[in-house]
Design a protein around this motif. Structure first.
Motif, mmCIF file in Angstrom:
data_model
loop_
_atom_site.group_PDB
_atom_site.id
_atom_site.type_symbol
_atom_site.label_atom_id
_atom_site.label_comp_id
_atom_site.label_asym_id
_atom_site.label_seq_id
_atom_site.Cartn_x
_atom_site.Cartn_y
_atom_site.Cartn_z
ATOM 1 N N ALA A 131 23.784 -1.173 39.702
ATOM 2 C CA ALA A 131 24.703 -0.655 38.330
ATOM 3 C C ALA A 131 25.723 0.186 39.366
ATOM 4 C CB ALA A 131 24.541 0.366 37.898
ATOM 5 N N GLU A 132 25.406 0.617 40.042
ATOM 6 C CA GLU A 132 26.310 1.331 40.864
ATOM 7 C C GLU A 132 27.818 0.236 41.851
ATOM 8 O OE1 GLU A 132 27.174 4.717 41.586
ATOM 9 O OE2 GLU A 132 24.574 5.277 40.818
ATOM 10 N N PRO B 290 20.033 -2.536 26.779
ATOM 11 C CA PRO B 290 19.269 -1.494 28.269
ATOM 12 C C PRO B 290 19.996 -2.290 29.347
ATOM 13 C CG PRO B 290 17.276 -2.731 26.160
ATOM 14 C CD PRO B 290 19.055 -3.544 26.033
ATOM 15 N N ASP B 291 20.134 -3.837 29.297
ATOM 16 C CA ASP B 291 20.587 -3.545 31.205
ATOM 17 C C ASP B 291 21.670 -2.747 31.207
ATOM 18 O OD1 ASP B 291 19.207 -4.235 33.624
ATOM 19 O OD2 ASP B 291 21.580 -6.011 33.718
ATOM 20 N N ASP B 292 22.612 -3.238 30.156
ATOM 21 C CA ASP B 292 24.006 -2.732 30.617
ATOM 22 C C ASP B 292 24.163 -0.789 30.115
ATOM 23 O OD1 ASP B 292 25.030 -5.176 30.440
ATOM 24 O OD2 ASP B 292 24.725 -5.451 28.249
ATOM 25 N N ARG B 293 23.782 -0.436 29.814
ATOM 26 C CA ARG B 293 23.423 0.898 29.378
ATOM 27 C C ARG B 293 23.427 1.547 31.257
ATOM 28 N NH1 ARG B 293 21.032 0.288 24.111
ATOM 29 N NH2 ARG B 293 18.623 1.153 25.082
ATOM 30 N N GLU C 174 18.559 -3.890 36.173
ATOM 31 C CA GLU C 174 17.186 -3.509 36.493
ATOM 32 C C GLU C 174 16.502 -3.148 37.715
ATOM 33 O OE1 GLU C 174 15.445 -6.785 34.616
ATOM 34 O OE2 GLU C 174 17.606 -5.259 34.318
ATOM 35 N N MET C 175 17.007 -4.581 37.880
ATOM 36 C CA MET C 175 16.419 -5.484 39.231
ATOM 37 C C MET C 175 16.191 -4.912 40.836
ATOM 38 S SD MET C 175 15.375 -9.208 37.847
ATOM 39 C CE MET C 175 14.447 -9.310 37.137
ATOM 40 N N ARG C 176 17.274 -4.127 40.597
ATOM 41 C CA ARG C 176 18.412 -3.383 42.123
ATOM 42 C C ARG C 176 19.179 -2.254 42.233
ATOM 43 N NH1 ARG C 176 22.615 -5.845 46.731
ATOM 44 N NH2 ARG C 176 22.707 -4.156 47.159
ATOM 45 N N TYR D 266 27.534 -12.087 47.172
ATOM 46 C CA TYR D 266 25.537 -11.809 45.984
ATOM 47 C C TYR D 266 25.193 -10.075 46.617
ATOM 48 C CZ TYR D 266 20.698 -12.634 46.137
ATOM 49 O OH TYR D 266 19.199 -12.734 46.119
ATOM 50 N N SER D 267 24.447 -9.956 44.696
ATOM 51 C CA SER D 267 23.931 -8.700 45.128
ATOM 52 C C SER D 267 21.952 -9.483 45.210
ATOM 53 C CB SER D 267 24.171 -8.185 43.954
ATOM 54 O OG SER D 267 22.998 -6.848 42.953
ATOM 55 N N HIS D 268 21.837 -9.880 43.531
ATOM 56 C CA HIS D 268 20.072 -9.800 43.680
ATOM 57 C C HIS D 268 19.694 -11.724 43.029
ATOM 58 C CE1 HIS D 268 21.524 -7.341 40.453
ATOM 59 N NE2 HIS D 268 20.967 -7.736 39.621
ATOM 60 N N ALA D 269 18.703 -11.784 43.102
ATOM 61 C CA ALA D 269 18.162 -12.819 42.655
ATOM 62 C C ALA D 269 16.877 -12.491 41.254
ATOM 63 C CB ALA D 269 18.184 -13.775 42.937
#
Length: 301
Positions: A278-279, A20-23, A272-274, A196-199
Protein backbone atom coordinates in the motif's frame (compact mmCIF):
# COMPACT_ATOMS: atom_id res chain seq x y z
CA UNK A 1 -12.47 24.39 -7.84
CA UNK A 2 -9.91 21.61 -7.97
CA UNK A 3 -8.21 20.74 -4.69
CA UNK A 4 -4.77 19.67 -5.94
CA UNK A 5 -3.89 17.35 -3.06
CA UNK A 6 -7.07 15.31 -3.22
CA UNK A 7 -7.65 12.04 -5.01
CA UNK A 8 -10.88 10.19 -5.67
CA UNK A 9 -10.55 6.44 -5.30
CA UNK A 10 -13.29 5.38 -7.70
CA UNK A 11 -15.44 2.55 -6.42
CA UNK A 12 -18.86 1.00 -7.00
CA UNK A 13 -22.14 1.34 -5.11
CA UNK A 14 -21.62 -2.11 -3.61
CA UNK A 15 -18.37 -0.87 -2.00
CA UNK A 16 -19.08 2.78 -1.15
CA UNK A 17 -16.24 2.83 1.39
CA UNK A 18 -13.93 0.79 -0.89
CA UNK A 19 -13.12 -2.91 -0.76
CA UNK A 20 -11.08 -3.84 2.34
CA UNK A 21 -7.87 -4.20 0.33
CA UNK A 22 -8.20 -0.71 -1.14
CA UNK A 23 -8.88 0.87 2.25
CA UNK A 24 -5.28 0.04 3.09
CA UNK A 25 -4.34 3.01 0.87
CA UNK A 26 -6.03 5.67 3.00
CA UNK A 27 -3.47 5.96 5.81
CA UNK A 28 -0.38 5.88 3.56
CA UNK A 29 -1.89 8.59 1.36
CA UNK A 30 -2.69 10.74 4.39
CA UNK A 31 0.94 10.44 5.49
CA UNK A 32 1.87 11.87 2.09
CA UNK A 33 -0.51 14.83 2.56
CA UNK A 34 -2.92 13.43 -0.02
CA UNK A 35 -6.57 13.45 1.01
CA UNK A 36 -8.19 10.38 -0.48
CA UNK A 37 -11.93 9.86 -0.72
CA UNK A 38 -13.91 6.82 -1.87
CA UNK A 39 -16.25 8.04 -4.62
CA UNK A 40 -18.83 5.91 -6.47
CA UNK A 41 -18.01 6.16 -10.17
CA UNK A 42 -21.60 6.43 -11.42
CA UNK A 43 -22.90 8.83 -8.76
CA UNK A 44 -24.40 11.67 -10.84
CA UNK A 45 -23.91 14.23 -8.06
CA UNK A 46 -20.11 13.98 -8.00
CA UNK A 47 -18.06 16.93 -9.28
CA UNK A 48 -15.02 15.09 -10.57
CA UNK A 49 -13.22 18.34 -11.35
CA UNK A 50 -12.97 18.91 -7.60
CA UNK A 51 -10.26 16.24 -7.43
CA UNK A 52 -6.63 16.46 -8.32
CA UNK A 53 -6.78 12.93 -9.74
CA UNK A 54 -9.08 9.93 -9.97
CA UNK A 55 -7.75 6.40 -9.45
CA UNK A 56 -9.97 3.51 -10.55
CA UNK A 57 -10.18 0.92 -7.80
CA UNK A 58 -13.25 -1.06 -6.67
CA UNK A 59 -15.35 -0.39 -9.80
CA UNK A 60 -16.30 -4.04 -9.93
CA UNK A 61 -19.63 -3.44 -11.66
CA UNK A 62 -18.28 -1.63 -14.72
CA UNK A 63 -18.94 -4.63 -16.96
CA UNK A 64 -22.66 -4.46 -16.12
CA UNK A 65 -22.83 -0.93 -17.57
CA UNK A 66 -19.96 -0.93 -20.01
CA UNK A 67 -21.31 1.90 -22.17
CA UNK A 68 -21.89 4.13 -19.14
CA UNK A 69 -18.39 3.34 -17.87
CA UNK A 70 -16.92 4.27 -21.24
CA UNK A 71 -18.84 7.56 -21.23
CA UNK A 72 -17.58 8.26 -17.70
CA UNK A 73 -14.00 7.83 -18.87
CA UNK A 74 -14.70 10.16 -21.79
CA UNK A 75 -16.22 12.82 -19.50
CA UNK A 76 -13.27 12.84 -17.12
CA UNK A 77 -10.76 12.96 -19.94
CA UNK A 78 -12.69 15.74 -21.65
CA UNK A 79 -12.77 17.74 -18.41
CA UNK A 80 -9.01 17.36 -18.01
CA UNK A 81 -9.26 15.30 -14.82
CA UNK A 82 -6.14 13.09 -14.45
CA UNK A 83 -7.40 9.50 -14.56
CA UNK A 84 -5.44 6.39 -13.61
CA UNK A 85 -4.83 4.12 -15.18
CA UNK A 86 -4.76 6.33 -18.31
CA UNK A 87 -8.03 6.59 -20.29
CA UNK A 88 -6.63 4.93 -23.43
CA UNK A 89 -5.47 1.96 -21.32
CA UNK A 90 -8.85 1.65 -19.58
CA UNK A 91 -10.73 1.68 -22.90
CA UNK A 92 -8.44 -0.90 -24.46
CA UNK A 93 -8.31 -3.23 -21.47
CA UNK A 94 -12.03 -3.16 -20.58
CA UNK A 95 -12.79 -5.51 -23.50
CA UNK A 96 -11.04 -8.88 -23.54
CA UNK A 97 -10.51 -8.55 -27.26
CA UNK A 98 -7.28 -6.79 -26.29
CA UNK A 99 -5.95 -10.35 -25.97
CA UNK A 100 -5.93 -10.52 -29.76
CA UNK A 101 -3.35 -7.73 -29.80
CA UNK A 102 -1.11 -9.59 -27.37
CA UNK A 103 -1.43 -12.89 -29.23
CA UNK A 104 -0.66 -11.12 -32.51
CA UNK A 105 2.44 -9.65 -30.88
CA UNK A 106 3.66 -13.10 -29.90
CA UNK A 107 2.74 -13.08 -26.20
CA UNK A 108 2.03 -16.70 -25.13
CA UNK A 109 -1.70 -16.70 -24.36
CA UNK A 110 -4.40 -19.32 -23.95
CA UNK A 111 -5.73 -20.28 -27.43
CA UNK A 112 -8.94 -18.39 -28.09
CA UNK A 113 -11.82 -18.50 -30.55
CA UNK A 114 -13.85 -15.31 -30.87
CA UNK A 115 -17.59 -15.27 -31.51
CA UNK A 116 -20.43 -12.78 -31.76
CA UNK A 117 -24.01 -12.57 -32.96
CA UNK A 118 -22.92 -13.10 -36.57
CA UNK A 119 -21.17 -16.40 -35.80
CA UNK A 120 -22.80 -19.22 -37.76
CA UNK A 121 -20.74 -22.04 -36.33
CA UNK A 122 -22.49 -23.84 -33.49
CA UNK A 123 -20.72 -24.31 -30.18
CA UNK A 124 -20.37 -28.02 -30.94
CA UNK A 125 -18.85 -27.26 -34.35
CA UNK A 126 -16.52 -24.66 -32.86
CA UNK A 127 -15.19 -27.10 -30.27
CA UNK A 128 -14.86 -29.87 -32.85
CA UNK A 129 -12.94 -27.67 -35.30
CA UNK A 130 -10.67 -26.52 -32.46
CA UNK A 131 -10.08 -30.02 -31.15
CA UNK A 132 -11.12 -29.06 -27.61
CA UNK A 133 -12.85 -31.66 -25.45
CA UNK A 134 -13.42 -29.21 -22.61
CA UNK A 135 -13.81 -25.44 -22.88
CA UNK A 136 -14.78 -22.22 -21.11
CA UNK A 137 -17.09 -19.57 -22.55
CA UNK A 138 -16.96 -15.99 -21.29
CA UNK A 139 -18.20 -12.58 -22.47
CA UNK A 140 -15.65 -10.21 -23.96
CA UNK A 141 -16.66 -7.61 -21.37
CA UNK A 142 -16.74 -9.37 -18.04
CA UNK A 143 -15.30 -9.34 -14.54
CA UNK A 144 -15.25 -11.76 -11.60
CA UNK A 145 -16.17 -14.69 -13.88
CA UNK A 146 -19.47 -12.99 -14.77
CA UNK A 147 -21.50 -15.29 -17.06
CA UNK A 148 -18.46 -17.53 -17.46
CA UNK A 149 -19.26 -21.20 -17.89
CA UNK A 150 -17.61 -24.49 -18.69
CA UNK A 151 -18.77 -26.92 -21.35
CA UNK A 152 -17.58 -30.26 -22.73
CA UNK A 153 -17.65 -31.20 -26.39
CA UNK A 154 -20.05 -34.08 -25.70
CA UNK A 155 -22.55 -31.70 -24.06
CA UNK A 156 -22.12 -28.76 -26.41
CA UNK A 157 -25.32 -29.38 -28.39
CA UNK A 158 -27.36 -29.17 -25.21
CA UNK A 159 -25.78 -25.78 -24.42
CA UNK A 160 -26.34 -24.17 -27.81
CA UNK A 161 -29.17 -21.97 -26.52
CA UNK A 162 -26.95 -20.77 -23.66
CA UNK A 163 -24.20 -20.04 -26.17
CA UNK A 164 -26.57 -18.04 -28.34
CA UNK A 165 -27.85 -16.11 -25.32
CA UNK A 166 -24.26 -15.21 -24.44
CA UNK A 167 -23.62 -13.95 -27.98
CA UNK A 168 -26.88 -12.01 -28.03
CA UNK A 169 -25.55 -9.99 -25.09
CA UNK A 170 -22.27 -9.21 -26.84
CA UNK A 171 -19.05 -10.70 -28.23
CA UNK A 172 -17.59 -13.69 -26.39
CA UNK A 173 -14.51 -15.85 -26.33
CA UNK A 174 -14.18 -19.60 -26.14
CA UNK A 175 -11.00 -21.12 -24.74
CA UNK A 176 -9.86 -24.64 -23.94
CA UNK A 177 -10.21 -25.47 -20.26
CA UNK A 178 -6.74 -25.14 -18.73
CA UNK A 179 -6.37 -27.94 -16.20
CA UNK A 180 -3.43 -26.24 -14.53
CA UNK A 181 -5.96 -23.85 -12.96
CA UNK A 182 -7.33 -26.65 -10.77
CA UNK A 183 -3.87 -28.20 -10.36
CA UNK A 184 -1.09 -25.76 -9.52
CA UNK A 185 -3.50 -22.84 -9.65
CA UNK A 186 -3.62 -19.48 -11.42
CA UNK A 187 -0.93 -16.87 -10.76
CA UNK A 188 -1.63 -13.17 -10.24
CA UNK A 189 1.55 -11.10 -10.40
CA UNK A 190 1.11 -7.55 -9.13
CA UNK A 191 3.11 -4.64 -10.54
CA UNK A 192 3.13 -1.19 -8.93
CA UNK A 193 4.60 1.69 -10.88
CA UNK A 194 5.83 -0.79 -13.47
CA UNK A 195 7.88 -2.82 -10.98
CA UNK A 196 7.09 -6.31 -9.75
CA UNK A 197 5.78 -6.23 -6.18
CA UNK A 198 4.31 -9.59 -5.16
CA UNK A 199 2.18 -12.48 -6.36
CA UNK A 200 -0.83 -14.52 -5.32
CA UNK A 201 -1.57 -18.10 -6.24
CA UNK A 202 -5.31 -18.63 -6.68
CA UNK A 203 -7.20 -21.92 -6.68
CA UNK A 204 -10.87 -22.78 -7.16
CA UNK A 205 -12.91 -24.61 -4.58
CA UNK A 206 -13.41 -28.34 -5.07
CA UNK A 207 -15.65 -29.08 -8.03
CA UNK A 208 -15.38 -25.59 -9.54
CA UNK A 209 -13.02 -23.89 -12.00
CA UNK A 210 -13.47 -20.24 -10.96
CA UNK A 211 -10.70 -18.91 -8.73
CA UNK A 212 -12.48 -15.73 -7.61
CA UNK A 213 -13.27 -15.42 -3.90
CA UNK A 214 -16.96 -14.74 -4.56
CA UNK A 215 -17.16 -18.18 -6.16
CA UNK A 216 -15.41 -19.94 -3.30
CA UNK A 217 -11.87 -19.62 -4.61
CA UNK A 218 -8.88 -19.04 -2.35
CA UNK A 219 -5.58 -17.23 -2.69
CA UNK A 220 -2.24 -17.29 -0.88
CA UNK A 221 0.92 -15.29 -1.27
CA UNK A 222 3.51 -17.27 -3.21
CA UNK A 223 6.58 -16.57 -5.28
CA UNK A 224 6.58 -17.72 -8.90
CA UNK A 225 9.70 -18.81 -10.72
CA UNK A 226 12.09 -16.08 -11.79
CA UNK A 227 11.31 -16.90 -15.43
CA UNK A 228 7.61 -16.28 -14.83
CA UNK A 229 8.31 -12.93 -13.17
CA UNK A 230 10.57 -11.95 -16.06
CA UNK A 231 7.93 -12.87 -18.63
CA UNK A 232 5.24 -10.95 -16.76
CA UNK A 233 7.57 -7.96 -16.42
CA UNK A 234 8.15 -7.92 -20.17
CA UNK A 235 4.38 -7.84 -20.76
CA UNK A 236 3.94 -4.94 -18.34
CA UNK A 237 6.87 -3.05 -19.86
CA UNK A 238 5.35 -3.37 -23.31
CA UNK A 239 1.68 -2.67 -22.58
CA UNK A 240 1.44 -0.96 -19.18
CA UNK A 241 4.68 0.94 -18.64
CA UNK A 242 2.83 4.14 -17.75
CA UNK A 243 0.29 2.52 -15.42
CA UNK A 244 0.05 2.97 -11.66
CA UNK A 245 -0.83 -0.68 -11.27
CA UNK A 246 -1.07 -3.83 -13.33
CA UNK A 247 -1.84 -7.46 -12.64
CA UNK A 248 -0.64 -10.27 -14.86
CA UNK A 249 -2.77 -13.42 -14.55
CA UNK A 250 -1.66 -16.70 -16.03
CA UNK A 251 -0.80 -20.34 -15.58
CA UNK A 252 2.27 -22.49 -15.91
CA UNK A 253 1.14 -25.05 -18.46
CA UNK A 254 3.54 -27.79 -19.61
CA UNK A 255 6.40 -25.82 -18.07
CA UNK A 256 5.58 -22.57 -19.89
CA UNK A 257 3.77 -19.49 -18.60
CA UNK A 258 0.63 -18.58 -20.52
CA UNK A 259 -1.15 -15.28 -20.04
CA UNK A 260 -4.83 -15.48 -19.20
CA UNK A 261 -5.49 -11.80 -18.44
CA UNK A 262 -3.60 -8.52 -18.26
CA UNK A 263 -5.69 -6.65 -15.67
CA UNK A 264 -5.36 -2.87 -15.96
CA UNK A 265 -8.84 -1.54 -15.12
CA UNK A 266 -9.83 -2.44 -11.54
CA UNK A 267 -7.91 -5.52 -10.40
CA UNK A 268 -7.74 -6.70 -6.82
CA UNK A 269 -4.09 -6.00 -6.03
CA UNK A 270 -3.70 -8.23 -2.95
CA UNK A 271 -2.15 -5.29 -1.09
CA UNK A 272 -2.61 -7.17 2.17
CA UNK A 273 -0.11 -9.79 1.02
CA UNK A 274 2.93 -7.49 1.18
CA UNK A 275 3.51 -5.28 4.20
CA UNK A 276 4.58 -2.22 2.21
CA UNK A 277 2.50 -2.72 -0.94
CA UNK A 278 0.00 0.00 0.00
CA UNK A 279 2.93 2.33 0.70
CA UNK A 280 4.36 1.65 -2.75
CA UNK A 281 1.06 2.33 -4.49
CA UNK A 282 0.52 5.42 -2.36
CA UNK A 283 3.93 6.68 -3.53
CA UNK A 284 2.77 6.33 -7.12
CA UNK A 285 -0.55 8.04 -6.48
CA UNK A 286 1.16 10.90 -4.65
CA UNK A 287 3.48 11.38 -7.61
CA UNK A 288 0.67 11.65 -10.16
CA UNK A 289 -1.30 13.98 -7.90
CA UNK A 290 1.76 16.21 -7.50
CA UNK A 291 2.44 16.14 -11.23
CA UNK A 292 -1.17 17.05 -11.98
CA UNK A 293 -1.04 19.93 -9.51
CA UNK A 294 2.12 21.24 -11.14
CA UNK A 295 0.57 21.03 -14.61
CA UNK A 296 -2.55 22.87 -13.44
CA UNK A 297 -0.45 25.57 -11.83
CA UNK A 298 1.46 26.02 -15.08
CA UNK A 299 -1.80 26.40 -17.02
CA UNK A 300 -3.04 29.16 -14.75
CA UNK A 301 0.12 31.29 -15.04
Amino acid sequence: MTAPNTVALATSAAYPELAPDDRLLLAPLARRDVRAEPVVWDDPTVRWTDYGAVVVRSCWDYHLRADAFARWIDRLEGAGVPLWNPPRVLRWNADKRYLRDLARDGVPTVPTRWADGSTRESLAELLASSGWADAVVKPAVSASAFRTWRVSARDALAHESEFRATLAAGPALVQPFVRAVVGEGEWSLVFLGGAYSHAALKRPRAGDFRVQQEHGGSSVRAEPAASVIAQAASIVARYAADCLYARVDGVVDDGAFRLMELELVEPHLFLEMRADAAELLADGIARVVSRGAAENAEKTK
